[in-house]
Design an enzyme around this catalytic site. Structure first.
Site, PDB file in Angstrom:
ATOM      1  N   ARG A 144       8.713  -3.798  -4.394  1.00  0.00           N
ATOM      2  CA  ARG A 144       7.907  -2.630  -4.797  1.00  0.00           C
ATOM      3  C   ARG A 144       8.690  -1.700  -5.739  1.00  0.00           C
ATOM      4  NH1 ARG A 144       4.753  -5.457  -2.258  1.00  0.00           N
ATOM      5  NH2 ARG A 144       3.097  -4.724  -0.894  1.00  0.00           N
ATOM      6  N   SER A 148      -1.093  -0.065   1.618  1.00  0.00           N
ATOM      7  CA  SER A 148       0.069   0.324   2.425  1.00  0.00           C
ATOM      8  C   SER A 148       0.524   1.703   1.988  1.00  0.00           C
ATOM      9  CB  SER A 148       1.236  -0.627   2.186  1.00  0.00           C
ATOM     10  OG  SER A 148       0.896  -1.925   2.542  1.00  0.00           O
ATOM     11  N   GLU A 163       5.154   4.445  -0.030  1.00  0.00           N
ATOM     12  CA  GLU A 163       5.086   3.573  -1.192  1.00  0.00           C
ATOM     13  C   GLU A 163       4.186   4.243  -2.235  1.00  0.00           C
ATOM     14  OE1 GLU A 163       3.485  -0.905  -2.144  1.00  0.00           O
ATOM     15  OE2 GLU A 163       2.270   0.453  -0.990  1.00  0.00           O
TER      16      GLU A 163
HETATM   17  N1  EPU Z   1       2.209  -5.310  12.279  1.00  0.00           N
HETATM   18  C1  EPU Z   1       2.013  -4.662  13.480  1.00  0.00           C
HETATM   19  N2  EPU Z   1       1.119  -3.639  13.522  1.00  0.00           N
HETATM   20  C2  EPU Z   1       0.416  -3.241  12.448  1.00  0.00           C
HETATM   21  C3  EPU Z   1       0.628  -3.878  11.208  1.00  0.00           C
HETATM   22  C4  EPU Z   1       1.537  -4.923  11.147  1.00  0.00           C
HETATM   23  O1  EPU Z   1       2.620  -5.008  14.488  1.00  0.00           O
HETATM   24  O2  EPU Z   1      -0.386  -2.300  12.588  1.00  0.00           O
HETATM   25  C5  EPU Z   1       3.111  -6.466  12.217  1.00  0.00           C
HETATM   26  C6  EPU Z   1       2.308  -7.756  12.126  1.00  0.00           C
HETATM   27  O3  EPU Z   1       1.973  -8.266  13.383  1.00  0.00           O
HETATM   28  C7  EPU Z   1       3.241  -8.679  11.407  1.00  0.00           C
HETATM   29  C8  EPU Z   1       4.015  -7.754  10.510  1.00  0.00           C
HETATM   30  O4  EPU Z   1       3.860  -6.443  11.031  1.00  0.00           O
HETATM   31  O5  EPU Z   1       4.154  -9.291  12.298  1.00  0.00           O
HETATM   32  C9  EPU Z   1       3.603  -7.819   9.050  1.00  0.00           C
HETATM   33  O6  EPU Z   1       2.247  -7.431   8.930  1.00  0.00           O
HETATM   34  P1  EPU Z   1       1.351  -7.826   7.654  1.00  0.00           P
HETATM   35  O7  EPU Z   1       1.419  -9.285   7.410  1.00  0.00           O
HETATM   36  O8  EPU Z   1       0.017  -7.198   7.826  1.00  0.00           O
HETATM   37  O9  EPU Z   1       2.128  -7.213   6.422  1.00  0.00           O
HETATM   38  P2  EPU Z   1       2.844  -5.820   6.168  1.00  0.00           P
HETATM   39  O10 EPU Z   1       4.299  -6.053   6.078  1.00  0.00           O
HETATM   40  O11 EPU Z   1       2.357  -4.811   7.148  1.00  0.00           O
HETATM   41  C10 EPU Z   1       2.847  -6.155   3.564  1.00  0.00           C
HETATM   42  C11 EPU Z   1       2.442  -5.429   2.326  1.00  0.00           C
HETATM   43  C12 EPU Z   1       0.932  -5.478   2.134  1.00  0.00           C
HETATM   44  C13 EPU Z   1       0.530  -6.940   2.030  1.00  0.00           C
HETATM   45  C14 EPU Z   1       0.958  -7.646   3.322  1.00  0.00           C
HETATM   46  C15 EPU Z   1       0.690  -9.126   3.279  1.00  0.00           C
HETATM   47  C16 EPU Z   1       4.101  -3.675   2.021  1.00  0.00           C
HETATM   48  C17 EPU Z   1       4.367  -2.206   1.981  1.00  0.00           C
HETATM   49  N3  EPU Z   1       2.867  -4.041   2.379  1.00  0.00           N
HETATM   50  O12 EPU Z   1       2.295  -5.465   4.689  1.00  0.00           O
HETATM   51  O13 EPU Z   1       0.660  -4.853   0.887  1.00  0.00           O
HETATM   52  O14 EPU Z   1      -0.869  -7.074   1.872  1.00  0.00           O
HETATM   53  O15 EPU Z   1       2.397  -7.491   3.500  1.00  0.00           O
HETATM   54  O16 EPU Z   1       1.594  -9.744   2.437  1.00  0.00           O
HETATM   55  O17 EPU Z   1       4.991  -4.450   1.725  1.00  0.00           O
HETATM   56  C18 EPU Z   1      -0.010  -2.847  -0.190  1.00  0.00           C
HETATM   57  O18 EPU Z   1       1.089  -2.841  -0.737  1.00  0.00           O
HETATM   58  O19 EPU Z   1      -0.857  -1.950  -0.410  1.00  0.00           O
HETATM   59  C19 EPU Z   1      -0.323  -3.889   0.781  1.00  0.00           C
HETATM   60  C20 EPU Z   1      -1.445  -3.882   1.490  1.00  0.00           C
END
Ligand code: EPU
Length: 329
Positions: free
Chosen positions: A157, A229, A325
């Site tokens: 990012r 995010s 972010e």
């Molecule tokens: N998780 C939780 N609780 C939550 C959300 C997530 O426990 O409320 C855990 C999930 O169970 C999982 C891990 O966190 O083990 C990762 O969750 P997820 O795959 O939803 O991805 P993220 O790391 O929360 C990032 C990006 C998203 C992108 C997703 C999928 C960032 C800041 N965000 O989210 O990007 O869609 O991965 O690749 O890196 C964005 O930038 O606007 C965005 C939505």
């Protein structure tokens, strides 16, 4: 002077003193030469990563530059030059229709092509930097330049264009390389599981799977104001991580090549009990704690108050600082 409303997916009412939109490099150069681009100024995309905490007392610039041109291709790959004002998801859709591989995991990310190269948007194991070859930009002084992907210094990012001294460069076109040979990234989260309901693994089916995963987890800004995010996932040193994992063995994490560890902020926030909770008209989304939403009528200050409370609690419980972010204006 009539104030101009500035569109943003958080659905926050905000104005600027002046909005300058341009549909070509020539129009931008014309604005620069005429002296219209006065300080302070802010260059925006579709407003999907912005949070206005007050009206902007200055000039807002926005690129409307369109076009997707093939500049080179062979049997293996194709290089395209895309206008900064092209809607990101229309570009992904176009790639999928053409049978070009690489962008499909980035389906349905809100925003425009120019911002993809500033923010290094990413999802489901793919980042914009994996596709970017070069970035064309025009400076506030009217200089035109092509930045190679290396010069753009991409990281999670992050890019050269986020540095304060680079605000004088306005991205006009982005060059991407897509693959013409089948090549998928399917190992992230629930992709394979979702794909299993389709008869075959094709570009269109991968795109549809990503769209359905996103729709299930992320709020539609047209219904509930948000900027995706709100926080970045924190990256910590191994020495910080190991004792935390001892204390919270179920903590999800990703080991990075440099030895550090990325921890999902959504998990940290959920552990603090914030998932689904609100503060005034702002709330932590109940299906993905990384997303803050405007319940209707929230001000930028309401969202910031919630963000501060969430960061404070994550720090108190885990000793980890998380940072927005989203760009606060
Ligand atoms: N998780 C939780 N609780 C939550 C959300 C997530 O426990 O409320 C855990 C999930 O169970 C999982 C891990 O966190 O083990 C990762 O969750 P997820 O795959 O939803 O991805 P993220 O790391 O929360 C990032 C990006 C998203 C992108 C997703 C999928 C960032 C800041 N965000 O989210 O990007 O869609 O991965 O690749 O890196 C964005 O930038 O606007 C965005 C939505």
């Amino acid at each position: 002077m009539t104030k101009q409303k500035i569109a943003n997916t958080f659905g926050i009412e905000a104005t600027a003193n002046r909005l300058l939109e341009y549909a070509s490099e020539e129009e931008l150069l014309q604005l620069i030469r005429s002296g219209a681009v006065t300080e302070p100024y802010l260059h925006v995309g579709a407003g999907s990563n912005l949070l206005f905490t007050k009206d902007y007392e200055g000039t807002v610039l926005h690129s409307l530059i369109q076009g997707i041109e093939v500049v080179r291709q062979d049997d293996d790959s194709v290089d395209v030059r895309v206008g900064a004002g092209v809607c990101w998801d229309s570009f992904v859709d176009y790639c999928v229709e053409q049978g070009w591989y690489g962008a499909e995991n980035l389906s349905l990310i809100p925003g425009e092509v120019g911002a993809s190269a500033v923010q290094n948007i990413g999802a489901y194991g793919v980042e914009a930097k994996d596709l970017i070859l070069a970035v064309e930009a025009v400076s506030r002084e009217g200089e035109q330049r092509l930045f190679s992907a290396d010069e753009c210094a991409y990281a999670y990012r992050d890019s050269l264009f986020k540095r304060p001294d680079m605000k004088r460069w306005f991205i006009t076109r982005v060059h991407y390389r897509l693959s013409r040979c089948e090549r998928f990234t399917l190992d992230y989260g629930a992709i394979r599981q979702t794909l299993a309901s389709f008869p075959s693994v094709t570009l269109k089916h991968v795109r549809q799977s990503i769209i359905s995963i996103r729709r299930a987890k992320l709020p539609d800004p047209a219904q509930l104001g948000n900027a995706g995010s709100f926080f970045m996932n924190p990256i910590v040193a191994r020495e910080t991580f190991d004792p935390l994992l001892g204390q919270y063995p179920s903590m999800p994490h990703y080991l990075l090549e440099d030895g550090r560890v990325k921890i999902p902020a959504g998990w940290l926030i959920e552990q603090c009990g914030w998932k689904g909770r609100s503060l005034g008209r702002a709330a932590v989304y109940d299906k993905q704690a990384l997303v803050l939403v405007n319940l209707g009528g929230a001000t930028g200050a309401d969202i910031v108050a919630l963000s501060d409370a969430v960061c404070r609690d994550v720090y108190r419980k885990f000793g980890i600082s998380i940072h927005p972010e989203v760009n606060l204006i």
